[in-house]
Write a protein that holds these residues in place. Structure first.
Motif, PDB file in Angstrom:
ATOM      1  N   PRO A  50      -5.224  -5.396   0.047  1.00  0.00           N
ATOM      2  CA  PRO A  50      -4.090  -6.959   0.300  1.00  0.00           C
ATOM      3  C   PRO A  50      -5.177  -8.149   1.365  1.00  0.00           C
ATOM      4  N   ALA A  51      -4.182  -9.166   0.651  1.00  0.00           N
ATOM      5  CA  ALA A  51      -4.539 -10.556   1.986  1.00  0.00           C
ATOM      6  C   ALA A  51      -5.177  -9.931   3.032  1.00  0.00           C
ATOM      7  N   SER A  52      -3.836  -9.095   4.285  1.00  0.00           N
ATOM      8  CA  SER A  52      -4.291  -8.432   5.308  1.00  0.00           C
ATOM      9  C   SER A  52      -3.662  -7.427   4.920  1.00  0.00           C
ATOM     10  N   GLY A  53      -4.494  -6.165   6.157  1.00  0.00           N
ATOM     11  CA  GLY A  53      -4.054  -4.998   5.939  1.00  0.00           C
ATOM     12  C   GLY A  53      -4.867  -3.979   5.484  1.00  0.00           C
ATOM     13  N   GLU A  54      -4.375  -2.778   5.251  1.00  0.00           N
ATOM     14  CA  GLU A  54      -5.114  -2.016   4.841  1.00  0.00           C
ATOM     15  C   GLU A  54      -5.776  -1.709   3.086  1.00  0.00           C
ATOM     16  N   THR A  55      -6.443  -1.502   2.948  1.00  0.00           N
ATOM     17  CA  THR A  55      -7.046  -1.351   1.767  1.00  0.00           C
ATOM     18  C   THR A  55      -6.638   0.385   1.377  1.00  0.00           C
ATOM     19  N   VAL A  56      -5.509   0.192   0.104  1.00  0.00           N
ATOM     20  CA  VAL A  56      -5.116   1.499  -0.458  1.00  0.00           C
ATOM     21  C   VAL A  56      -5.857   1.864  -1.707  1.00  0.00           C
ATOM     22  N   ARG A  57      -6.819   3.316  -2.271  1.00  0.00           N
ATOM     23  CA  ARG A  57      -7.186   3.731  -2.047  1.00  0.00           C
ATOM     24  C   ARG A  57      -6.636   4.996  -3.103  1.00  0.00           C
ATOM     25  N   GLY A  58      -7.858   5.579  -3.801  1.00  0.00           N
ATOM     26  CA  GLY A  58      -7.081   6.654  -5.116  1.00  0.00           C
ATOM     27  C   GLY A  58      -8.096   6.934  -6.164  1.00  0.00           C
ATOM     28  N   PRO A  59      -8.344   7.999  -6.817  1.00  0.00           N
ATOM     29  CA  PRO A  59      -9.768   8.465  -7.446  1.00  0.00           C
ATOM     30  C   PRO A  59      -9.522   8.246  -8.909  1.00  0.00           C
ATOM     31  N   VAL A  60      -9.144   7.624  -9.759  1.00  0.00           N
ATOM     32  CA  VAL A  60      -9.533   7.377 -11.051  1.00  0.00           C
ATOM     33  C   VAL A  60     -10.450   8.868 -11.701  1.00  0.00           C
ATOM     34  N   ALA A  61      -8.576   9.687 -13.028  1.00  0.00           N
ATOM     35  CA  ALA A  61      -8.638  11.186 -13.496  1.00  0.00           C
ATOM     36  C   ALA A  61      -9.717  10.746 -14.384  1.00  0.00           C
ATOM     37  N   ALA A  62     -10.143  12.422 -15.160  1.00  0.00           N
ATOM     38  CA  ALA A  62     -10.516  12.204 -16.289  1.00  0.00           C
ATOM     39  C   ALA A  62      -9.851  11.462 -17.790  1.00  0.00           C
ATOM     40  N   ASP A  63      -8.827  11.304 -17.621  1.00  0.00           N
ATOM     41  CA  ASP A  63      -7.614  10.755 -18.531  1.00  0.00           C
ATOM     42  C   ASP A  63      -7.303   9.264 -17.944  1.00  0.00           C
ATOM     43  N   GLY A  64      -8.626   9.184 -17.375  1.00  0.00           N
ATOM     44  CA  GLY A  64      -8.684   7.586 -16.822  1.00  0.00           C
ATOM     45  C   GLY A  64      -7.113   7.482 -15.776  1.00  0.00           C
ATOM     46  N   GLY A  65      -6.281   8.654 -15.621  1.00  0.00           N
ATOM     47  CA  GLY A  65      -4.716   8.205 -14.735  1.00  0.00           C
ATOM     48  C   GLY A  65      -5.189   7.956 -13.115  1.00  0.00           C
ATOM     49  N   TYR A  66      -4.063   7.051 -12.985  1.00  0.00           N
ATOM     50  CA  TYR A  66      -4.972   7.106 -11.053  1.00  0.00           C
ATOM     51  C   TYR A  66      -3.037   6.766 -10.889  1.00  0.00           C
ATOM     52  N   GLU A  67      -3.501   7.603  -9.254  1.00  0.00           N
ATOM     53  CA  GLU A  67      -1.633   7.262  -8.135  1.00  0.00           C
ATOM     54  C   GLU A  67      -1.888   7.232  -7.129  1.00  0.00           C
ATOM     55  N   VAL A  68      -1.073   5.806  -5.831  1.00  0.00           N
ATOM     56  CA  VAL A  68      -1.361   5.498  -5.223  1.00  0.00           C
ATOM     57  C   VAL A  68      -0.247   5.144  -4.041  1.00  0.00           C
ATOM     58  N   GLN A  69      -0.256   5.225  -3.571  1.00  0.00           N
ATOM     59  CA  GLN A  69       0.953   5.333  -2.652  1.00  0.00           C
ATOM     60  C   GLN A  69       0.607   3.178  -1.874  1.00  0.00           C
ATOM     61  N   ALA A  70       1.808   2.423  -2.713  1.00  0.00           N
ATOM     62  CA  ALA A  70       0.896   1.246  -1.603  1.00  0.00           C
ATOM     63  C   ALA A  70       2.690   0.065  -1.178  1.00  0.00           C
ATOM     64  N   PRO A  71       1.798  -0.271   0.196  1.00  0.00           N
ATOM     65  CA  PRO A  71       3.350  -0.967   0.767  1.00  0.00           C
ATOM     66  C   PRO A  71       3.478  -2.119   0.018  1.00  0.00           C
ATOM     67  N   ALA A  72       4.529  -3.012  -0.651  1.00  0.00           N
ATOM     68  CA  ALA A  72       4.928  -4.476  -1.227  1.00  0.00           C
ATOM     69  C   ALA A  72       3.785  -4.825  -0.934  1.00  0.00           C
ATOM     70  N   GLY A  73       3.312  -5.960  -1.526  1.00  0.00           N
ATOM     71  CA  GLY A  73       2.725  -7.373  -1.929  1.00  0.00           C
ATOM     72  C   GLY A  73       2.027  -7.509  -2.751  1.00  0.00           C
ATOM     73  N   ALA A 118      -2.141  -7.394  -8.742  1.00  0.00           N
ATOM     74  CA  ALA A 118      -1.286  -6.445  -9.069  1.00  0.00           C
ATOM     75  C   ALA A 118      -0.327  -7.009  -7.457  1.00  0.00           C
ATOM     76  N   SER A 119       0.533  -6.961  -8.121  1.00  0.00           N
ATOM     77  CA  SER A 119       2.498  -7.564  -7.479  1.00  0.00           C
ATOM     78  C   SER A 119       3.183  -6.741  -7.379  1.00  0.00           C
ATOM     79  N   ILE A 120       2.948  -6.110  -6.504  1.00  0.00           N
ATOM     80  CA  ILE A 120       3.837  -4.967  -6.091  1.00  0.00           C
ATOM     81  C   ILE A 120       4.853  -5.260  -5.456  1.00  0.00           C
ATOM     82  N   ARG A 121       6.231  -5.570  -6.150  1.00  0.00           N
ATOM     83  CA  ARG A 121       7.858  -5.232  -5.154  1.00  0.00           C
ATOM     84  C   ARG A 121       8.678  -4.679  -4.444  1.00  0.00           C
TER      85      ARG A 121
END
Length: 134
Positions: A50-73, A118-121
């Motif tokens: 984000p422009a300010s705040g903490e970076t959200v990161r997550g692993p990319v799995a063998a099938d290319g999938g990922y999942e994270v929990q992120a605040p809107a922004g 990414a735009s997270i609403r």
């Protein structure tokens, strides 16, 4: 009288601190698939910066999938997936490995150069965001 003050003051402190340690703004589940050259990226890390705040990161799995929990922004996104070593490769014996033709280019590993956003609403449920690294 002094004995009564201690439990009351302890209770006041506990109530005052009960709001501390909150997890911050609500987080939205963001998931998707990362591909490069029309193939799933089978390893690595995805970053939402984000422009300010903490970076959200997550692993990319063998099938290319990922999942994270992120605040809107609004986020700049980067994917780091360095080349893999050939099976059985030994740096000490074999020296540096040959370039991995399937490695994700370094340009995608830096939020400033990846071109990914990414735009997270805040409204709605889980958000699917797929990234094609071209």
């Amino acid at each position: 009288m002094i004995a009564c003050r201690w439990p009351v003051s302890s209770l006041l402190i506990a109530v005052a601190l009960s709001g501390c340690g909150a997890d911050g703004p609500p987080k939205i589940r963001v998931h998707g698939v990362v591909t490069h050259q029309d193939q799933p990226v089978d390893h690595g890390i995805i970053l939402f910066v984000p422009a300010s705040g903490e970076t959200v990161r997550g692993p990319v799995a063998a099938d290319g999938g990922y999942e994270v929990q992120a605040p809107a922004g609004e986020y700049r996104v980067a994917v780091s997936a360095p080349g893999k070593y050939p099976e059985g490769w030994d740096d000490l014996k074999d020296g540096p490995p040959p370039p991995d033709p399937d490695a994700v280019p370094d340009v995608f590993a830096r939020p400033a150069t990846s071109g990914l956003t990414a735009s997270i609403r805040p409204e709605g449920g889980p958000l699917e965001l797929n990234f094609e690294l071209k």
